[in-house]
Motif scaffolding. Sequence first.
Motif, short mmCIF file in Angstrom:
data_model
loop_
_atom_site.label_atom_id
_atom_site.label_comp_id
_atom_site.label_asym_id
_atom_site.label_seq_id
_atom_site.Cartn_x
_atom_site.Cartn_y
_atom_site.Cartn_z
N ILE A 149 0.85 -1.20 0.00
CA ILE A 149 0.00 0.00 0.00
C ILE A 149 0.88 1.25 0.00
O ILE A 149 0.63 2.20 -0.74
N GLU A 150 1.93 1.21 0.82
CA GLU A 150 2.89 2.32 0.91
C GLU A 150 3.56 2.56 -0.45
O GLU A 150 3.63 3.70 -0.92
N ALA A 151 4.00 1.50 -1.10
CA ALA A 151 4.65 1.60 -2.41
C ALA A 151 3.67 2.13 -3.45
O ALA A 151 4.02 2.97 -4.29
N PHE A 152 2.43 1.65 -3.38
CA PHE A 152 1.39 2.08 -4.32
C PHE A 152 1.13 3.59 -4.18
O PHE A 152 1.02 4.31 -5.17
N LYS A 153 1.05 4.06 -2.93
CA LYS A 153 0.81 5.48 -2.67
C LYS A 153 1.96 6.33 -3.20
O LYS A 153 1.73 7.38 -3.83
N LYS A 154 3.18 5.89 -2.96
CA LYS A 154 4.36 6.61 -3.46
C LYS A 154 4.32 6.65 -4.98
O LYS A 154 4.57 7.68 -5.59
N SER A 155 4.03 5.51 -5.57
CA SER A 155 3.96 5.39 -7.02
C SER A 155 2.94 6.37 -7.59
O SER A 155 3.20 7.08 -8.55
N ASP A 156 1.78 6.39 -6.98
CA ASP A 156 0.69 7.25 -7.43
C ASP A 156 1.08 8.73 -7.35
O ASP A 156 0.78 9.52 -8.24
N ASP A 157 1.79 9.07 -6.29
CA ASP A 157 2.26 10.43 -6.08
C ASP A 157 3.24 10.85 -7.19
O ASP A 157 3.09 11.92 -7.79
N PHE A 158 4.24 10.00 -7.46
CA PHE A 158 5.19 10.26 -8.54
C PHE A 158 4.45 10.37 -9.88
O PHE A 158 4.73 11.25 -10.69
N HIS A 159 3.50 9.46 -10.10
CA HIS A 159 2.75 9.43 -11.35
C HIS A 159 1.97 10.73 -11.58
O HIS A 159 2.00 11.30 -12.67
N GLY A 181 7.44 -3.24 -6.14
CA GLY A 181 7.16 -3.71 -4.78
C GLY A 181 5.70 -4.11 -4.57
O GLY A 181 5.32 -4.51 -3.48
N VAL A 182 4.88 -3.97 -5.61
CA VAL A 182 3.45 -4.31 -5.52
C VAL A 182 3.17 -5.49 -6.45
O VAL A 182 3.08 -5.32 -7.65
N LYS A 183 3.06 -6.67 -5.87
CA LYS A 183 2.92 -7.88 -6.70
C LYS A 183 1.49 -8.10 -7.19
O LYS A 183 1.25 -8.88 -8.09
N THR A 184 0.54 -7.38 -6.60
CA THR A 184 -0.87 -7.67 -6.86
C THR A 184 -1.46 -6.93 -8.06
O THR A 184 -2.57 -7.20 -8.47
N ASP A 185 -0.72 -5.96 -8.62
CA ASP A 185 -1.31 -5.14 -9.68
C ASP A 185 -0.45 -5.10 -10.93
O ASP A 185 0.30 -4.17 -11.16
N LYS A 186 -0.56 -6.15 -11.74
CA LYS A 186 0.25 -6.26 -12.97
C LYS A 186 -0.14 -5.22 -14.01
O LYS A 186 0.71 -4.72 -14.74
N LEU A 187 -1.43 -4.91 -14.08
CA LEU A 187 -1.91 -3.96 -15.10
C LEU A 187 -1.31 -2.58 -14.88
O LEU A 187 -0.72 -2.00 -15.79
N TRP A 188 -1.44 -2.06 -13.66
CA TRP A 188 -0.97 -0.70 -13.37
C TRP A 188 0.54 -0.61 -13.52
O TRP A 188 1.08 0.37 -14.03
N ARG A 189 1.26 -1.66 -13.10
CA ARG A 189 2.72 -1.70 -13.27
C ARG A 189 3.07 -1.56 -14.75
O ARG A 189 3.91 -0.75 -15.13
N ALA A 190 2.39 -2.34 -15.58
CA ALA A 190 2.66 -2.32 -17.03
C ALA A 190 2.35 -0.95 -17.64
O ALA A 190 3.09 -0.44 -18.47
N VAL A 191 1.24 -0.36 -17.21
CA VAL A 191 0.83 0.96 -17.70
C VAL A 191 1.91 2.00 -17.38
O VAL A 191 2.26 2.83 -18.22
N LEU A 192 2.44 1.93 -16.16
CA LEU A 192 3.46 2.90 -15.75
C LEU A 192 4.77 2.71 -16.50
O LEU A 192 5.42 3.69 -16.87
#
Length: 131
Positions: free
Chosen positions: A8-18, A60-71
């Motif tokens: 969740i922490e990694a996802f939030k950081k990622s979203d912020d950078f994005h 660091g987020v193994k559960t969301d392959k789609l969003w990782r690929a999009v980024l």
Amino acid sequence: STMSEKEIEAFKKSDDFHNQAMDISLLADRAKSRKNMMEAKQLYEQAFELEKQAALEMNGVKTDKLWRAVLFRSAAWLAFHSEKYLEAIGLAHEGLSGNPPEMIEVELYDVLEQALAKMKSRHQQAMELAA
């Protein structure tokens, strides 16, 4: 599956950078439409650095392959617009390595091909100049 607190922490950081990357890439698009290529390139570079961070956080987020690929796709295109073709190739590869959904996979191959073509024509020009 649910995300761990670390994810969740990694996802939030990622979203912020994005979000920062997208704001800057919008400014880059505007500069480009005004034919201000120097400014556009500098802004695309800034957006690229942020989007790359966003993509890497998603490792660091193994559960969301789609969003990782999009980024990774987005970071690769921003690298391409910054004329950082080797970076674009590397990011496209990394995006492809995560088993992306087919739609995104096609787009990752697209940026990969275009960046390779740019590298190739650069190489040919250099050889012609050296000849």
